[in-house]
Design a protein around this motif. Structure first.
Motif, PDB file in Angstrom:
ATOM      1  N   LYS A   1      -5.443   6.770  -6.270  1.00 45.72           N
ATOM      2  CA  LYS A   1      -4.884   5.998  -5.157  1.00 45.72           C
ATOM      3  C   LYS A   1      -5.979   5.190  -4.456  1.00 45.72           C
ATOM      4  CE  LYS A   1      -3.932   7.673  -0.974  1.00 45.72           C
ATOM      5  NZ  LYS A   1      -3.302   8.419   0.133  1.00 45.72           N
ATOM      6  N   GLN A   2      -7.084   5.861  -4.121  1.00 47.41           N
ATOM      7  CA  GLN A   2      -8.134   5.162  -3.372  1.00 47.41           C
ATOM      8  C   GLN A   2      -8.758   4.056  -4.215  1.00 47.41           C
ATOM      9  OE1 GLN A   2      -8.093   5.713  -0.381  1.00 47.41           O
ATOM     10  NE2 GLN A   2      -7.441   7.811  -0.032  1.00 47.41           N
TER      11      GLN A   2
ATOM     12  N   TYR B   1      -9.539  -2.171   3.413  1.00 51.04           N
ATOM     13  CA  TYR B   1      -9.293  -0.861   2.807  1.00 51.04           C
ATOM     14  C   TYR B   1      -9.092   0.196   3.882  1.00 51.04           C
ATOM     15  CZ  TYR B   1     -10.567   3.614   0.780  1.00 51.04           C
ATOM     16  OH  TYR B   1     -10.583   4.926   0.435  1.00 51.04           O
TER      17      TYR B   1
ATOM     18  N   TYR C   1      -6.513   1.183  -4.082  1.00 48.22           N
ATOM     19  CA  TYR C   1      -6.609   0.586  -2.737  1.00 48.22           C
ATOM     20  C   TYR C   1      -7.848  -0.309  -2.616  1.00 48.22           C
ATOM     21  CZ  TYR C   1      -2.851   3.283  -0.493  1.00 48.22           C
ATOM     22  OH  TYR C   1      -1.647   3.778  -0.109  1.00 48.22           O
TER      23      TYR C   1
ATOM     24  N   GLU D   1       1.215   4.490  -2.752  1.00 46.02           N
ATOM     25  CA  GLU D   1       1.022   5.888  -2.386  1.00 46.02           C
ATOM     26  C   GLU D   1       2.226   6.719  -2.842  1.00 46.02           C
ATOM     27  OE1 GLU D   1      -1.069   7.464   1.467  1.00 46.02           O
ATOM     28  OE2 GLU D   1       0.983   6.903   1.949  1.00 46.02           O
TER      29      GLU D   1
ATOM     30  N   PHE E   1      -5.644  -0.239   5.745  1.00 44.42           N
ATOM     31  CA  PHE E   1      -4.409   0.075   5.024  1.00 44.42           C
ATOM     32  C   PHE E   1      -4.412   1.461   4.394  1.00 44.42           C
ATOM     33  CE2 PHE E   1      -4.130  -4.590   5.139  1.00 44.42           C
ATOM     34  CZ  PHE E   1      -2.932  -4.661   5.817  1.00 44.42           C
ATOM     35  N   SER E   2      -5.602   2.053   4.211  1.00 48.42           N
ATOM     36  CA  SER E   2      -5.595   3.386   3.624  1.00 48.42           C
ATOM     37  C   SER E   2      -5.543   4.456   4.708  1.00 48.42           C
ATOM     38  CB  SER E   2      -6.827   3.598   2.742  1.00 48.42           C
ATOM     39  OG  SER E   2      -7.970   3.747   3.546  1.00 48.42           O
TER      40      SER E   2
ATOM     41  N   TYR F   1       0.816  -1.214   0.000  1.00 45.63           N
ATOM     42  CA  TYR F   1       0.000   0.000   0.000  1.00 45.63           C
ATOM     43  C   TYR F   1       0.851   1.266   0.000  1.00 45.63           C
ATOM     44  CZ  TYR F   1      -4.205  -2.786   0.616  1.00 45.63           C
ATOM     45  OH  TYR F   1      -5.229  -3.661   0.435  1.00 45.63           O
ATOM     46  N   ARG F   2       1.882   1.327   0.868  1.00 47.66           N
ATOM     47  CA  ARG F   2       2.684   2.552   0.941  1.00 47.66           C
ATOM     48  C   ARG F   2       3.466   2.796  -0.352  1.00 47.66           C
ATOM     49  NH1 ARG F   2       2.764   5.004   6.157  1.00 47.66           N
ATOM     50  NH2 ARG F   2       3.906   3.298   7.111  1.00 47.66           N
TER      51      ARG F   2
ATOM     52  N   ARG G   1      -3.744   2.185   9.515  1.00 47.04           N
ATOM     53  CA  ARG G   1      -2.303   1.936   9.460  1.00 47.04           C
ATOM     54  C   ARG G   1      -1.634   1.665  10.812  1.00 47.04           C
ATOM     55  NH1 ARG G   1      -0.096   5.443   4.318  1.00 47.04           N
ATOM     56  NH2 ARG G   1      -1.377   4.300   2.842  1.00 47.04           N
TER      57      ARG G   1
ATOM     58  N   SER H   1      -7.727  -4.275  -2.103  1.00 45.99           N
ATOM     59  CA  SER H   1      -8.333  -4.842  -0.897  1.00 45.99           C
ATOM     60  C   SER H   1      -9.324  -5.924  -1.280  1.00 45.99           C
ATOM     61  CB  SER H   1      -9.036  -3.749  -0.087  1.00 45.99           C
ATOM     62  OG  SER H   1      -8.110  -2.737   0.244  1.00 45.99           O
TER      63      SER H   1
END
Lengths: 193, 491
Positions: free
Chosen positions: B177-178, B228, B181, B148, B231-232, B144-145, B235, B185
Motif C-alpha cells: 500500500k505505502q 504522500y 502511495y 487501501e 493522503f496516507s 487513495y482510499r 487525510r 504521489s
C-alpha cells in the motif's frame, strides 16, 4: 437544532471566559499539531547554531550587501572611462557596431542616420557630429559626459538613466570611429536661436 | 500509524456496539473531535464503503475532475498547454490566452471571482465544494482510499489489521500500500509541476541527474513527501483543522442553506416497535463517515457534505419499507418542517457581487493586448523653440508581451498638417518579451503654432490585429507674446 447537554459534563473542563454566551472546552491539542511546534524548536536550534554560534554562512543582510557591491563594481568598471580606452573601443568593430545600433535607435531622430545633422538638412535638430567643430568639448570623456548628462536647454536629453553606461560608451566609441585621434578640436560656443 | 485503542463503547445498541472479535470504531461525541483522542493522539478512521446514487454521481464527478486535472498540461491550445503558468518566463497561458507579468492585476478578478462564486454556492448549497469537487476529497476518496480498500479489505478487515500484531502478512500489505502511495504521489506531483514548467521540461529533468537541477529536485521530493503524508496519514485533518474555507462556513451559511442532515422529527426516538421513529439506530451512517462524526447529532464543523451517510441510510429505509431521505440534503428550516427559501438577501447580495465582479473582470480581460505602449515627455524643458520651430520631445516605450518577435508602426492620426516628425518613421521590431524605448521628436513652424493642442499617438501591430492609443499634449510658447520671445521653453 436544540443544543444537547454535554454527554459527560463531569469530565469536561470548561475555560472560564464567556463570549456571547459561548464557552469552550479545555481540550488537549492534537499531538501532530504539537509536533509542528517541537519541529520549529529543533529548527531554531540548528538555525541559531548556524548563524549565531558557528557563523557558518552569510546572513541575508550580508548576501544583499555582497550582491550590491558586485553590482556597483560592475557599474564602475564600465562607468570609469578615459580617453585612451574610448579611442581603443572606437577601433573595435564589435563595439562600434553595437554603438551604431544604439545611435540608430536613439540619436538618429535628431542627428540623422548620416550623423551630419544640420549640416545635411536645415530642418534637422542636432548639430553635425562628423566635423571637428564641437560645442561642448570634443575630447572622448567630454563627449561621453555630454551624452550622459544631456543639454537640457538645447533639447539634448539626459541619456544616462535611459541607456546606461555601457551603451553610452558604445555609442561614444561609434562617434569616435568617425574621427581620428589627434584631429584638431575647434570649440564653438553654443549659438543662440 | 496509530493502532486503535479505544475502549469498547459502553452504549448498548449504540454505533460503537462491541462485537466479540471485532475492533470497535471510535465513538463520535458532540463535545470533542472524533479524530483527536483525549490524550491528543489520532485514531485512524476506516470508513465503510457505500453504494447508491450519490456514490455513483460523486464518482462520475470525481473521475471527470481527475481526468481534467491530469489532462490540462497535455492539451495544446495556440501552441501552449491549456493551463501553463510559466513562472520562469512570467507568462501565464490559460486556454489560449497569454497573460504577462504586467497583466497580473487581473488576478484580483480571478480571486474575487472565485471567492464570490464560492460564497454564492455556499450560501445556497453549503459545503457542496468540499464533498464533490475539492481536490483533497477527490484524490482521497476516489484514488487513495479505494487502493487501501483493495489491498487491506473492507473497514472491518482494515481495523482488524491495524490492531493485529506485526506479521509477514501485515507487513506485505502495508508495504504494498505505502509503495503504491509513494509512487502515485510522485506521479501526481510531477504532473502538478507540469502546470508550471511544461511537460517536456519536466521530462528532461526526470531523465537527468538530480545534481543538474537541485532546486527542482528538492522541491519535487518535498512535494511528493507532502502529498504522500497528506493522503496516507493526515487525510481528514486537513478539512477539520487546516482548511480556511471550512472555517468560513459558519458565516456564509444560514438556516436556509442546504446541508446533509438527519430528520430528527422523523427519526426520533430511535429503536423498534410502537412509538419509535424511523431511525433504527443501526449505526451505518456513523460507520461510513470519513470524518468520524454522527450526523444525527446535528450540523457539525467536521461534516464535509460527502453524502456517504445518505447512501448508507437510504437502503436501510428501503428494507424497512419506509421512504428514503431520513438523512438527506435539506436546510435546517426544511428539517424543521418549513420551506427552504432560495431567494434571500444573502444569496441576492452574493449573486450581485459575483455578477459585478464577472462583468468587470470580463471587460478587464478584453482590454488585454499583446503589447504595452507608453508615450512620456523627455526630461528637460517641456518644449523648445529652436530657430523658427516649436519642438516637443517624447520617449516612446513599447513592450512586446508575446513569446515571438513583433513588428509595430507608430502613427499620428489626425495630426495637423505641417507637424514634422522625426524618429520611429520605420517599422519597429521588438524581440520576444522585449522592451524598446525610442525618441519621438515633433516640430511645428512657429508661425503655425496656435497654442496647446492634443495629439493622438497610435501603436499599430504590423499584422493589423490591434492598435493602442495614447494622447499627448503639444506645448509651446504662449501665443500673443511674440515680442517677449520666450526662449528655450523657459516660461
Amino acid at each position: 437544532m436544540t443544543p444537547l447537554p454535554p454527554e459527560k459534563p463531569e469530565e469536561d473542563r470548561i475555560r472560564p471566559h464567556v463570549y456571547d454566551g459561548i464557552q469552550e472546552f479545555d481540550k488537549r491539542l492534537p499531538n501532530w499539531w504539537l509536533y509542528t511546534l517541537y519541529l520549529t524548536i529543533v529548527f531554531w536550534v540548528g538555525y541559531w547554531a548556524y548563524f549565531e554560534w558557528f557563523r557558518a554562512g552569510p546572513t541575508s543582510a550580508e548576501e544583499v550587501g555582497a550582491e550590491l557591491a558586485r553590482i556597483e563594481a560592475a557599474r564602475l568598471a564600465v562607468a570609469q572611462v578615459d580617453d585612451p580606452t574610448l579611442w581603443q573601443m572606437s577601433r573595435n568593430p564589435a563595439i562600434t557596431a553595437a554603438g551604431r545600433a544604439v545611435y540608430d535607435a536613439n540619436c538618429a531622430a535628431c542627428h540623422l542616420a548620416s550623423l551630419r545633422g544640420k549640416a545635411e538638412s536645415p530642418v534637422a535638430i542636432g548639430p553635425d557630429l562628423t566635423d571637428n567643430v564641437w560645442v561642448y568639448g570634443g575630447r572622448p570623456v567630454e563627449v561621453h559626459a555630454l551624452i550622459t548628462k544631456g543639454v537640457l536647454a538645447k533639447g539634448m536629453p539626459t541619456w544616462g538613466p535611459v541607456l546606461g553606461p555601457r551603451k553610452i560608451s558604445e555609442v561614444t566609441a561609434f562617434l569616435l570611429s568617425r574621427h581620428r585621434e589627434g584631429d584638431p578640436i575647434v570649440l564653438q560656443p553654443p549659438s543662440t536661436p | 500509524m496509530s493502532l486503535t485503542q479505544d475502549p469498547p463503547s459502553p452504549a448498548p445498541g449504540g454505533p460503537g456496539r462491541a462485537v466479540p472479535g471485532r475492533v470497535a470504531p471510535p465513538r463520535p461525541s458532540r463535545d470533542s473531535v472524533t479524530t483527536i483522542r483525549p490524550d491528543g493522539s489520532r485514531p485512524y478512521l476506516h470508513p465503510a464503503a457505500t453504494q447508491g446514487r450519490f456514490t455513483v454521481a460523486r464518482r462520475v464527478v470525481a473521475l471527470t475532475l481527475l481526468v481534467t486535472y491530469l489532462a490540462l498540461p497535455w492539451i495544446q491550445i495556440n501552441g501552449h498547454p491549456a493551463v501553463f503558468l510559466d513562472v520562469a518566463r512570467l507568462r501565464f497561458h490559460l486556454f489560449g490566452l497569454t497573460l504577462a507579468a504586467q497583466d497580473l492585476w487581473l488576478l484580483f478578478f480571478v480571486f474575487t471571482g472565485v471567492g464570490f462564486s464560492l460564497f454564492f454556492v455556499t450560501a445556497l448549497f453549503g459545503r457542496i465544494w468540499c464533498g464533490w469537487a475539492c481536490p483533497q476529497t477527490v484524490f482521497l476518496e476516489h484514488v487513495y482510499r479505494p487502493i487501501e480498500r483493495l489491498i487491506e479489505g473492507d473497514a472491518v478487515a482494515r481495523r482488524a489489521l491495524d490492531a493485529a500484531p506485526w506479521s509477514w502478512r501485515k507487513f506485505r500489505r502495508r508495504a504494498l500500500k505505502q509503495a503504491i502511495y509513494v509512487l502515485l504521489s510522485a506521479v501526481f506531483t510531477h504532473l502538478f509541476l507540469a502546470y508550471f514548467v511544461s511537460l517536456p521540461e519536466v521530462w528532461a529533468m526526470v531523465r537527468h541527474a538530480p545534481s543538474e537541477h537541485w532546486g527542482a529536485f528538492v522541491f519535487m521530493a518535498g512535494y511528493t513527501g507532502l502529498t504522500y503524508f497528506i493522503f496516507s496519514w493526515f487525510r481528514e485533518q486537513v478539512c477539520i483543522v487546516l482548511c480556511p474555507y471550512g472555517r468560513m462556513q459558519s458565516v456564509l451559511t444560514d438556516e436556509h442553506t442546504l446541508a446533509v442532515g438527519y430528520d430528527q422529527g422523523r427519526g426520533e426516538p430511535r429503536g423498534h416497535g410502537a412509538g419509535a421513529g424511523d431511525c433504527v439506530d443501526c449505526g451505518r451512517c456513523v460507520q461510513v463517515c470519513p470524518t468520524g462524526i454522527d450526523i444525527r447529532q446535528g450540523l457539525q464543523l467536521e461534516c464535509v457534505g460527502c453524502t456517504a451517510c445518505i447512501d448508507a441510510c437510504d437502503p436501510v429505509m428501503a428494507k424497512l419499507g419506509r421512504p428514503r431521505g431520513l438523512i438527506r440534503y435539506d436546510s435546517l428550516v426544511g428539517f424543521g418542517g418549513g420551506r427552504t427559501r432560495w431567494l434571500r438577501p444573502r444569496t441576492g447580495l452574493y449573486f450581485v457581487l459575483l455578477l459585478a465582479g464577472a462583468a468587470v473582470g470580463t471587460w478587464a480581460l478584453s482590454t488585454i493586448r499583446p503589447a504595452s505602449f507608453g508615450v512620456t515627455r523627455m526630461t528637460g524643458a517641456p518644449y523648445l523653440v529652436d530657430g523658427g520651430t516649436v519642438r516637443n520631445q517624447f520617449m516612446v516605450r513599447v513592450v512586446n508581451k508575446r513569446n515571438a518577435p513583433a513588428r509595430f508602426r507608430i502613427e499620428l492620426p489626425g495630426a495637423p498638417a505641417g507637424l514634422r516628425r522625426t524618429g520611429l518613421e520605420e517599422e519597429l521590431e521588438v524581440a520576444p518579451l522585449g522592451e524598446v524605448v525610442r525618441p519621438l521628436v515633433l516640430q511645428q513652424e512657429r508661425a503655425d503654432y496656435g497654442g496647446l493642442f492634443h495629439l493622438r499617438v497610435e501603436l499599430r501591430d504590423a499584422a493589423g490585429t490591434f492598435r493602442l492609443r495614447r494622447e499627448v499634449e503639444f506645448l509651446g510658447p504662449e501665443v500673443g507674446t511674440r515680442q517677449g520671445e520666450v526662449r528655450d521653453g523657459a516660461r
